[in-house]
Design a protein around this motif. Structure first.
Motif, PDB file in Angstrom:
ATOM      1  N   LEU A  49      29.802  57.567   8.603  1.00 40.98           N
ATOM      2  CA  LEU A  49      31.023  56.789   8.824  1.00 40.98           C
ATOM      3  C   LEU A  49      32.233  57.526   8.264  1.00 40.98           C
ATOM      4  CD1 LEU A  49      32.462  54.097   9.574  1.00 40.98           C
ATOM      5  CD2 LEU A  49      31.857  53.284   7.282  1.00 40.98           C
ATOM      6  N   ASP A  50      33.278  57.622   9.075  1.00 41.51           N
ATOM      7  CA  ASP A  50      34.547  58.214   8.639  1.00 41.51           C
ATOM      8  C   ASP A  50      35.643  57.184   8.892  1.00 41.51           C
ATOM      9  OD1 ASP A  50      36.766  59.662   8.052  1.00 41.51           O
ATOM     10  OD2 ASP A  50      36.456  61.240   9.549  1.00 41.51           O
ATOM     11  N   GLU A  51      36.296  56.727   7.811  1.00 43.45           N
ATOM     12  CA  GLU A  51      37.302  55.674   7.954  1.00 43.45           C
ATOM     13  C   GLU A  51      38.565  56.152   8.666  1.00 43.45           C
ATOM     14  OE1 GLU A  51      37.954  53.175   4.554  1.00 43.45           O
ATOM     15  OE2 GLU A  51      36.037  53.775   3.667  1.00 43.45           O
ATOM     16  N   MET A  52      38.898  57.401   8.576  1.00 44.89           N
ATOM     17  CA  MET A  52      40.017  58.040   9.267  1.00 44.89           C
ATOM     18  C   MET A  52      41.376  57.505   8.808  1.00 44.89           C
ATOM     19  SD  MET A  52      38.472  58.299  13.154  1.00 44.89           S
ATOM     20  CE  MET A  52      39.811  59.355  13.708  1.00 44.89           C
ATOM     21  N   PRO A  53      42.307  58.410   8.490  1.00 44.76           N
ATOM     22  CA  PRO A  53      43.673  57.977   8.139  1.00 44.76           C
ATOM     23  C   PRO A  53      44.373  57.402   9.357  1.00 44.76           C
ATOM     24  CG  PRO A  53      43.549  60.369   8.349  1.00 44.76           C
ATOM     25  CD  PRO A  53      42.139  59.876   8.433  1.00 44.76           C
ATOM     26  N   GLN A  54      45.248  56.441   9.136  1.00 48.40           N
ATOM     27  CA  GLN A  54      45.922  55.747  10.228  1.00 48.40           C
ATOM     28  C   GLN A  54      47.278  56.387  10.515  1.00 48.40           C
ATOM     29  OE1 GLN A  54      43.938  53.258  11.422  1.00 48.40           O
ATOM     30  NE2 GLN A  54      45.255  53.345  13.232  1.00 48.40           N
ATOM     31  N   SER A  55      47.461  56.862  11.744  1.00 48.67           N
ATOM     32  CA  SER A  55      48.732  57.486  12.121  1.00 48.67           C
ATOM     33  C   SER A  55      49.650  56.515  12.851  1.00 48.67           C
ATOM     34  CB  SER A  55      48.478  58.716  13.004  1.00 48.67           C
ATOM     35  OG  SER A  55      47.757  58.350  14.172  1.00 48.67           O
ATOM     36  N   LYS A  56      49.052  55.493  13.510  1.00 43.83           N
ATOM     37  CA  LYS A  56      49.829  54.495  14.230  1.00 43.83           C
ATOM     38  C   LYS A  56      49.449  53.103  13.740  1.00 43.83           C
ATOM     39  CE  LYS A  56      50.056  57.242  18.503  1.00 43.83           C
ATOM     40  NZ  LYS A  56      49.763  57.244  19.962  1.00 43.83           N
ATOM     41  N   ALA A  57      50.302  52.151  14.024  1.00 43.68           N
ATOM     42  CA  ALA A  57      50.012  50.777  13.617  1.00 43.68           C
ATOM     43  C   ALA A  57      50.166  49.834  14.794  1.00 43.68           C
ATOM     44  CB  ALA A  57      50.930  50.364  12.474  1.00 43.68           C
ATOM     45  N   ASN A  58      49.881  50.324  15.997  1.00 41.18           N
ATOM     46  CA  ASN A  58      49.980  49.501  17.192  1.00 41.18           C
ATOM     47  C   ASN A  58      48.666  48.774  17.447  1.00 41.18           C
ATOM     48  OD1 ASN A  58      52.564  50.623  17.568  1.00 41.18           O
ATOM     49  ND2 ASN A  58      51.688  52.345  18.725  1.00 41.18           N
ATOM     50  N   LYS A  59      48.719  47.806  18.367  1.00 44.40           N
ATOM     51  CA  LYS A  59      47.499  47.108  18.761  1.00 44.40           C
ATOM     52  C   LYS A  59      46.517  48.104  19.367  1.00 44.40           C
ATOM     53  CE  LYS A  59      45.961  43.007  21.315  1.00 44.40           C
ATOM     54  NZ  LYS A  59      46.371  41.907  22.211  1.00 44.40           N
ATOM     55  N   TRP A  60      45.256  47.993  18.964  1.00 43.67           N
ATOM     56  CA  TRP A  60      44.169  48.849  19.401  1.00 43.67           C
ATOM     57  C   TRP A  60      44.352  50.308  18.973  1.00 43.67           C
ATOM     58  CZ3 TRP A  60      39.952  46.522  20.415  1.00 43.67           C
ATOM     59  CH2 TRP A  60      39.941  45.289  21.081  1.00 43.67           C
ATOM     60  N   SER A  61      45.135  50.532  17.925  1.00 42.31           N
ATOM     61  CA  SER A  61      45.267  51.901  17.417  1.00 42.31           C
ATOM     62  C   SER A  61      44.543  52.070  16.080  1.00 42.31           C
ATOM     63  CB  SER A  61      46.744  52.265  17.238  1.00 42.31           C
ATOM     64  OG  SER A  61      47.336  51.473  16.221  1.00 42.31           O
ATOM     65  N   TRP A  62      44.055  50.976  15.519  1.00 43.58           N
ATOM     66  CA  TRP A  62      43.356  51.037  14.241  1.00 43.58           C
ATOM     67  C   TRP A  62      41.930  51.518  14.489  1.00 43.58           C
ATOM     68  CZ3 TRP A  62      46.359  50.141  10.070  1.00 43.58           C
ATOM     69  CH2 TRP A  62      47.575  49.495  10.311  1.00 43.58           C
ATOM     70  N   ASN A  63      41.582  52.676  13.943  1.00 43.85           N
ATOM     71  CA  ASN A  63      40.316  53.282  14.341  1.00 43.85           C
ATOM     72  C   ASN A  63      39.523  53.837  13.163  1.00 43.85           C
ATOM     73  OD1 ASN A  63      42.101  55.342  13.800  1.00 43.85           O
ATOM     74  ND2 ASN A  63      41.425  56.645  15.468  1.00 43.85           N
ATOM     75  N   PHE A  64      38.258  54.092  13.433  1.00 44.10           N
ATOM     76  CA  PHE A  64      37.351  54.792  12.524  1.00 44.10           C
ATOM     77  C   PHE A  64      36.320  55.487  13.407  1.00 44.10           C
ATOM     78  CE2 PHE A  64      35.913  50.430  13.086  1.00 44.10           C
ATOM     79  CZ  PHE A  64      34.572  50.547  13.360  1.00 44.10           C
ATOM     80  N   SER A  65      35.505  56.342  12.824  1.00 42.56           N
ATOM     81  CA  SER A  65      34.583  57.117  13.655  1.00 42.56           C
ATOM     82  C   SER A  65      33.170  57.087  13.097  1.00 42.56           C
ATOM     83  CB  SER A  65      35.048  58.571  13.776  1.00 42.56           C
ATOM     84  OG  SER A  65      34.927  59.237  12.535  1.00 42.56           O
ATOM     85  N   LEU A  66      32.217  57.284  13.988  1.00 47.78           N
ATOM     86  CA  LEU A  66      30.813  57.464  13.648  1.00 47.78           C
ATOM     87  C   LEU A  66      30.415  58.848  14.135  1.00 47.78           C
ATOM     88  CD1 LEU A  66      29.428  53.959  14.667  1.00 47.78           C
ATOM     89  CD2 LEU A  66      29.693  54.824  12.332  1.00 47.78           C
ATOM     90  N   THR A  67      30.090  59.736  13.226  1.00 47.82           N
ATOM     91  CA  THR A  67      29.800  61.132  13.554  1.00 47.82           C
ATOM     92  C   THR A  67      28.300  61.351  13.590  1.00 47.82           C
ATOM     93  OG1 THR A  67      31.844  61.803  12.449  1.00 47.82           O
ATOM     94  CG2 THR A  67      30.220  63.530  12.906  1.00 47.82           C
ATOM     95  N   ALA A  68      27.801  61.871  14.721  1.00 47.12           N
ATOM     96  CA  ALA A  68      26.373  62.121  14.887  1.00 47.12           C
ATOM     97  C   ALA A  68      25.917  63.233  13.956  1.00 47.12           C
ATOM     98  CB  ALA A  68      26.066  62.486  16.334  1.00 47.12           C
ATOM     99  N   THR A  69      24.782  63.031  13.261  1.00 45.33           N
ATOM    100  CA  THR A  69      24.248  64.039  12.344  1.00 45.33           C
ATOM    101  C   THR A  69      23.043  64.774  12.917  1.00 45.33           C
ATOM    102  OG1 THR A  69      22.847  62.357  11.295  1.00 45.33           O
ATOM    103  CG2 THR A  69      25.028  62.764  10.330  1.00 45.33           C
ATOM    104  N   LYS A  70      22.416  64.213  13.937  1.00 43.30           N
ATOM    105  CA  LYS A  70      21.218  64.843  14.506  1.00 43.30           C
ATOM    106  C   LYS A  70      21.417  65.157  15.981  1.00 43.30           C
ATOM    107  CE  LYS A  70      17.949  62.653  11.310  1.00 43.30           C
ATOM    108  NZ  LYS A  70      16.748  61.778  11.181  1.00 43.30           N
TER     109      LYS A  70
END
Length: 796
Positions: free
Chosen positions: A464-485
């Motif tokens: 899990l990567d929470e990711m810094p927020q560059s925008k504050a618009n609707k549907w711009s709040w994001n995070f990522s799931l990075t595949a390890t295998k």
């Protein structure tokens, strides 16, 4: 100025009785959001329909406390809409859609539907419809000012920021309470003191209440067996008796013994009532089974009575003989659950009225703790059983889920809702209805109440990567799931900051369940585990609560504990202070029913206990790493084997057969399905090495499972009568398809090809060839299909 339409609706709902007169929606400063939030989960609407027309909604199909999950709320609203259309005959154009209310995107249409309902003759004959005729011009417009119009425009944002689970008050205070079942208990079991023989002290009163109510309960159990179970054996199948009455035959002897123990203490005037409760705590654990199956028992009773008139008459005759015109069997089945949840209250009152100097005071405190723990155990088992029902509901609506494992093997359902998801290879994000479990995330597309699986993310294979927020618009709040295998990394977008915070909180909780932070960097072997039977923690000696994924199990030491006890348990292990594993509640040791194996295998991939053995949720799993040698004790079926490691004979359990391969000189007793074999250079075993990637009909002719050109009808005829999981691959209209049978129902799935020449039947799993797709079909048993000129072996 005229009244707003939504206030007329509130007034009407008050008249029907589903909203109290002093409900918050009636306040002067109330807004339409308050009404929409009250109706949002469908429970009040279900009560409304039954208030207008009793029986319009079957509450067996209603989730009465669904505020935790959007899926349950939507299911409730679909139940409401079905009744509105089919019972009340509301025109299609007057109906709202589930998301109109849940997401508050079209509250005006919801009010239109309710207004139409209020004008139906069956409703208007009982309750004054709305809009009300007040003598003032009524405005059909919802808005009386620009400010109010702005409120309506903001409703969807308010809905996403105020989830039902966040409500400070109980949303269901306005739902009429169901007290009939409590009345049954009071009538049959409750203590009825005689004033003439009133005890001299409050403590004596408490003891008399315990003894008399227990005697009444034993009489109730005897009555149920004599006047219901025995007569109904003549008309019901044994399996029906088992489902409806669960373990009634086991409850009676336990409580007969418990009553004798209470009466003995009372007669001897020793006053040591605590000992009876302490000594019977473990025997009372069978109520976990009873309470978890109670809802199923009541539903099954309803089904057999509605499907067979003679059974219905037999049940009604039993009811009349047992308690003429008083209580139904469905209601009587609730009494055991009510009784077991009364014990901690009885002991609490006894402890309260016992002097500190009394010789039973200290043990009464222990008895109270034991009964409170028992009550928590029963409630958590019941809660988990309801969770499984919810998960099964979702699974029944899930398309393209081809795994053999039931969804609840992925753990508890932690959160659901809409996310936008972008694959690392995608340009644009896609809207996905997402369900987060303890061990995996299911991403689906929803249409007409069905959910098509698009991606299955096993959390242990991602970071899990929470990711810094560059925008504050609707549907711009994001995070990522990075595949390890393997698989693609994913970026997930939420509606707003609050929604992101909630998703992250629950995903972190899931990760912490898989890899507890309290054991970070520790070389431990503890894993989240489902215990089949009631089980005690080896650290604190308290019960592990619930019915699945109740706690953690270490296969190296056989120790079991709560998540909160992991750190202390590890400290004891490091200091050589760990207790011997408790046998209280431990599942029975694995003993093969017969020796159908007795050969050695070698693991070609790691197995950490997931997926879990589906046939026995409490079974032990044999975890191993690539390269370990394993002795197979039993071939349970083509999917699962039972065995132990060669180096450590005490490491025994179930594991997937596909994770290992037999050694060359090992005696397998029963031959594996015939596959082309090649020797891997530098090894001493035979392994099923993939052949060259073959994907055209001509190239596939050499494979047993390829049926050639065949239409759907012929495929269905060929598969008829075959066991679930039997499949074939066929050609039709210049494309390939897989046909398989499940529960005697043939399924036909087109094999698609992506632009990068990968083959797939679902977007979340691609294969380099049709051969690879076929090899990945997990089947229950090897079967033969005869196509006339060749015999096709269905692969295991």
């Amino acid at each position: 100025m005229g009244r707003e339409l939504w206030r007329d609706c509130v007034h009407w709902l008050g008249e029907t009785g589903v909203l109290p007169r002093d409900h918050k929606t009636t306040y002067r400063d109330a807004q339409v959001f308050d009404l929409a939030q009250t109706l949002r989960d469908g429970v009040v609407l279900c009560n409304l329909l039954n208030a207008i027309n009793p029986g319009a909604v079957d509450f067996g199909h209603v989730n009465t406390r669904p505020q935790m999950l959007k899926f349950l709320c939507i299911q409730n609203l679909r139940t409401v809409l079905y009744s509105l259309q089919n019972v009340f005959r509301i025109a299609q154009q007057d109906l709202f859609q589930p998301n109109d209310l849940y997401d508050m995107t079209n509250v005006k249409q919801v009010l239109k539907t309710l207004s139409a309902l209020s004008h139906q003759p069956i409703s208007s004959s009982k309750f004054r419809p709305f809009p009300l005729d007040t003598g003032q011009p009524h405005r059909n417009s919802l808005y009386k000012s620009e400010d109010e119009e702005e409120i309506y425009r903001n409703l969807p944002d308010m809905a996403s920021e105020r989830e039902l689970v966040d409500e400070e008050e109980d949303l269901y205070d306005c739902v009429p309470a169901e007290d009939r079942e409590e009345g049954i208990y009071g009538s049959l079991i409750a203590f009825k003191p005689q004033s003439a023989s009133a005890p001299t002290s409050k403590r004596s009163f408490c003891i008399n209440e315990i003894a008399e109510t227990e005697s009444n309960y034993v009489q109730h159990l005897e009555m149920m067996l004599k006047k219901f179970v025995e007569p109904l054996r003549k008309v019901l199948e044994p399996k029906d008796i088992k489902i409806i009455f669960i373990n009634y035959d086991q409850l009676l002897p336990v409580h007969q013994d418990f009553l004798k123990s209470i009466q003995k203490e009372k007669a001897e005037n020793s006053g040591k009532m605590s000992q009876a409760f302490l000594s019977f705590k473990d025997r009372f654990l069978l109520y976990g089974t009873y309470c978890s199956r109670l809802t199923d028992a009541q539903e099954h009773l309803k089904e057999v009575m509605s499907g067979n008139e003679s059974i219905k008459i037999a049940v009604e005759n039993c009811q009349n003989k047992a308690n003429p015109s008083k209580f139904r069997l469905r209601e009587l089945l609730c009494v055991p659950m009510q009784r077991i949840l009364k014990y901690h209250l009885l002991v609490k009152e006894l402890n309260k009225n016992t002097n500190d100097s009394h010789n039973d005071k200290s043990d009464l405190a222990k008895a109270l703790d034991a009964m409170q723990e028992l009550s928590k155990y029963v409630n958590e088992v019941k809660r988990d059983s309801e969770m499984v029902v919810t998960i099964n509901q979702f699974e029944s609506c899930l398309l393209d889920y081809t795994m053999q494992l039931p969804l609840h093997t992925y753990g508890h359902l932690l959160k659901d809702g809409e996310l936008k998801v972008k694959n690392s290879s995608d340009r644009n994000s896609k809207s996905r209805f997402t369900m987060l479990f303890d061990q995996a995330i299911f991403m689906t597309s929803e249409k007409n109440g069905m959910y098509k699986l698009k991606d299955l993310v096993r959390l242990e294979d991602y970071t899990l990567d929470e990711m810094p927020q560059s925008k504050a618009n609707k549907w711009s709040w994001n995070f990522s799931l990075t595949a390890t295998k393997y698989g693609s990394s994913l970026t997930l977008y939420t509606k707003n900051q609050l929604d992101k915070a909630k998703w992250l909180e629950n995903i972190k909780s899931a990760y912490d369940n898989i890899k507890p932070l309290s054991l970070k960097s520790k070389p431990h072997s503890f894993r989240m585990h489902t215990f089949k039977d009631a089980t005690y923690c080896d650290n604190c000696n308290k019960l592990l609560l619930g019915s699945f994924f109740q706690g953690y199990f270490c296969e190296r030491t056989n120790l079991k504990c709560h998540k909160l006890c992991l750190a202390e348990m590890w400290r004891k292990i490091e200091n050589h202070e760990a207790p011997a594993p408790s046998t209280r509640g431990r599942p029975q040791p694995l003993v093969p029913a017969h020796s159908s194996a007795g050969f050695q295998c070698k693991a070609h991939r790691d197995y950490n206990g997931f997926p879990s053995f589906p046939s026995s949720p409490g079974a032990y799993h044999l975890r191993f790493q690539t390269g370990e040698h394993i002795e197979v004790d039993e071939k349970v079926n083509s999917e699962w084997w039972l065995g132990h490691t060669i180096m450590q004979l005490d490491r025994q359990g179930y594991f997937p057969a596909s994770y290992v391969h037999p050694l060359e000189n090992s005696n397998t007793n029963s031959p594996r399905p015939r596959l082309p074999k090649r020797t891997i250079e530098g090894s001493n075993y035979l392994y099923d090495v993939p052949l060259p990637m073959l994907s055209t009909p001509a190239q596939l002719e050499q494979y047993y499972w390829y049926a050639g050109t065949m239409d759907r009808g012929k495929a269905a005829d060929t598969l008829e009568g075959r066991p679930s999981g039997t499949f074939l691959v066929r050609s039709r209209d210049n494309h390939l398809a897989i046909s398989l049978t499940y529960n005697n129902d043939p399924k036909h799935i087109k094999i698609n090809q992506s632009p990068d020449k990968m083959f797939y039947v679902a977007e979340y799993k691609n294969f380099k060839s049709v051969q690879a797709r076929a090899l990945c079909c997990r089947l229950i048993t090897p079967k033969l299909i005869n196509f006339g000129w060749k015999v096709v072996t269905i692969l295991c």
